[in-house]
Motif scaffolding. Sequence first.
Motif, PDB file in Angstrom:
ATOM      1  N   ILE A 119       0.874  -1.180   0.000  1.00  0.00           N
ATOM      2  CA  ILE A 119       0.000   0.000   0.000  1.00  0.00           C
ATOM      3  C   ILE A 119       0.906   1.223   0.000  1.00  0.00           C
ATOM      4  O   ILE A 119       1.841   1.318   0.798  1.00  0.00           O
ATOM      5  CB  ILE A 119      -0.924   0.034   1.230  1.00  0.00           C
ATOM      6  CG1 ILE A 119      -1.835  -1.203   1.283  1.00  0.00           C
ATOM      7  CG2 ILE A 119      -1.767   1.315   1.245  1.00  0.00           C
ATOM      8  CD1 ILE A 119      -2.900  -1.291   0.218  1.00  0.00           C
ATOM      9  N   GLY A 147       8.687   3.082   2.757  1.00  0.00           N
ATOM     10  CA  GLY A 147       7.982   2.856   4.029  1.00  0.00           C
ATOM     11  C   GLY A 147       7.499   1.423   4.094  1.00  0.00           C
ATOM     12  O   GLY A 147       7.660   0.720   5.095  1.00  0.00           O
ATOM     13  N   ILE A 197      10.139   9.288   1.946  1.00  0.00           N
ATOM     14  CA  ILE A 197       8.980   9.869   2.649  1.00  0.00           C
ATOM     15  C   ILE A 197       7.770   8.944   2.492  1.00  0.00           C
ATOM     16  O   ILE A 197       7.771   8.086   1.613  1.00  0.00           O
ATOM     17  CB  ILE A 197       8.663  11.287   2.082  1.00  0.00           C
ATOM     18  CG1 ILE A 197       7.806  12.097   3.053  1.00  0.00           C
ATOM     19  CG2 ILE A 197       8.000  11.223   0.700  1.00  0.00           C
ATOM     20  CD1 ILE A 197       7.932  13.580   2.898  1.00  0.00           C
TER      21      ILE A 197
HETATM   22  C1  LIG Z   1      -0.850  -1.889   8.431  1.00  0.00           C
HETATM   23  C2  LIG Z   1      -0.924  -0.499   7.913  1.00  0.00           C
HETATM   24  N1  LIG Z   1      -0.285   0.496   8.572  1.00  0.00           N
HETATM   25  C3  LIG Z   1      -0.322   1.754   8.094  1.00  0.00           C
HETATM   26  C4  LIG Z   1      -1.030   2.031   6.956  1.00  0.00           C
HETATM   27  C5  LIG Z   1      -1.073   3.454   6.461  1.00  0.00           C
HETATM   28  N2  LIG Z   1      -0.189   3.658   5.332  1.00  0.00           N
HETATM   29  C6  LIG Z   1      -0.607   3.495   4.057  1.00  0.00           C
HETATM   30  S1  LIG Z   1       0.586   3.818   2.932  1.00  0.00           S
HETATM   31  C7  LIG Z   1       1.688   4.203   4.160  1.00  0.00           C
HETATM   32  C8  LIG Z   1       3.086   4.657   3.871  1.00  0.00           C
HETATM   33  C9  LIG Z   1       3.340   4.954   2.434  1.00  0.00           C
HETATM   34  O1  LIG Z   1       4.705   5.226   2.238  1.00  0.00           O
HETATM   35  P1  LIG Z   1       5.588   4.331   1.313  1.00  0.00           P
HETATM   36  O2  LIG Z   1       5.429   2.893   1.596  1.00  0.00           O
HETATM   37  O3  LIG Z   1       6.984   4.852   1.385  1.00  0.00           O
HETATM   38  O4  LIG Z   1       4.978   4.553  -0.156  1.00  0.00           O
HETATM   39  P2  LIG Z   1       4.714   5.888  -0.987  1.00  0.00           P
HETATM   40  O5  LIG Z   1       3.311   6.301  -0.695  1.00  0.00           O
HETATM   41  O6  LIG Z   1       5.715   6.914  -0.576  1.00  0.00           O
HETATM   42  O7  LIG Z   1       4.876   5.426  -2.402  1.00  0.00           O
HETATM   43  C10 LIG Z   1       1.112   4.066   5.430  1.00  0.00           C
HETATM   44  C11 LIG Z   1       1.816   4.334   6.694  1.00  0.00           C
HETATM   45  C12 LIG Z   1      -1.686   0.976   6.299  1.00  0.00           C
HETATM   46  N3  LIG Z   1      -2.358   1.149   5.156  1.00  0.00           N
HETATM   47  N4  LIG Z   1      -1.625  -0.265   6.795  1.00  0.00           N
END
Ligand SMILES: Cc1ncc(C[n+]2csc(CCOP(=O)(O)OP(=O)(O)O)c2C)c(N)n1
Length: 291
Positions: free
Chosen positions: A48, A93, A122
């Motif tokens: 995600i 992340g 980020i």
């Molecule tokens: C178990 C869980 N924890 C937290 C989230 C919230 N969440 C969704 S995307 C994300 C972080 C996105 O960052 P990254 O993986 O670096 O991808 P980007 O959007 O920068 O491409 C978070 C914390 C979630 N969807 N599921």
Amino acid sequence: MSDVKDFFVPVRPTWCVGCGDYGIWNAVKMALAGLDLKPYQVMFVSGIGCGSKLPDYTRANGYLSIHGRPLPVATGIRLANHSLRVIAVHGDGDGYGIGGNHFLHAMRRNIDIVDIIQDNQIYGLTKGQYSPTSDRGFVTTTSPEGAIEAAVNPLALALAAGATFVSRSFAGDLKHLADTIMKAINHRGYPLVDALQPCVTFNRVNTYDWYRQRVYKVEDETGYDPTDRMKAFAKALEWGERIPTGVIYQVEGKPTYEDQVPALRAGPLVKQPIVSPRFAEEFEALKDAFV
Ligand SMILES: Cc1ncc(C[n+]2csc(CCOP(=O)(O)OP(=O)(O)O)c2C)c(N)n1
Ligand code: SF4
């Protein structure tokens, strides 16, 4: 021959204009076409995040899993069907934070999947919190006085965990990124592609210019030997004024996880009977009793 257009779907990405995810997406398609892979031979698995939407925008098999979990899903798919080229694609992340545990174990297992991390330093999708690769001092909504934690060094971590292919490239250099992804797909075992990608909306520090002023290619250095693990460690520790890209480390010929799993000696699971002949009678009895 495959063509980039073979991977086209009539869906417009929701990524912000200028996002580095476009570069990674295009490079992935260039690499698949360059290797003459067909959409039915490829399986994308994402988590995600902004970048994790890539399978939605690409004609191939695809599975959007949950945040941090693409690697175990990709592992399962690969064990079930060795004829699929399984490509995990997810954010920093997702891959180095919540999925960090899976990252370590995929490397030490040397499972034959490809792992592309969209590393924008980020959290993009959740609107700009600092991530595992954010540099110390990076100011975000969750680090208003600057991140106090040291950043994860994915390349050094990968080398320490036993990865057999460790690479980095940059979304602003499509050709280099596509070439690196092609090498990763051709590698037998687990390859990491750390793809540096600007998040133009929430990361105003690590911009295209910021990366362009710093990245250089190890391939351009005379005598760089990617099979030398100690030299690769030294390269992996470089970050700041100079950032190495390219294949930092590569060793071939190590057995993959699927080579060694006893249950797969008879071939991938899709080629095996659902019930082993040894248990056929018991299975029929259970079916009669419960179904
Ligand atoms: C178990 C869980 N924890 C937290 C989230 C919230 N969440 C969704 S995307 C994300 C972080 C996105 O960052 P990254 O993986 O670096 O991808 P980007 O959007 O920068 O491409 C978070 C914390 C979630 N969807 N599921
Ligand atoms: S928020 Fe950042 S990572 Fe997400 S689409 Fe926009 S520019 Fe890309």
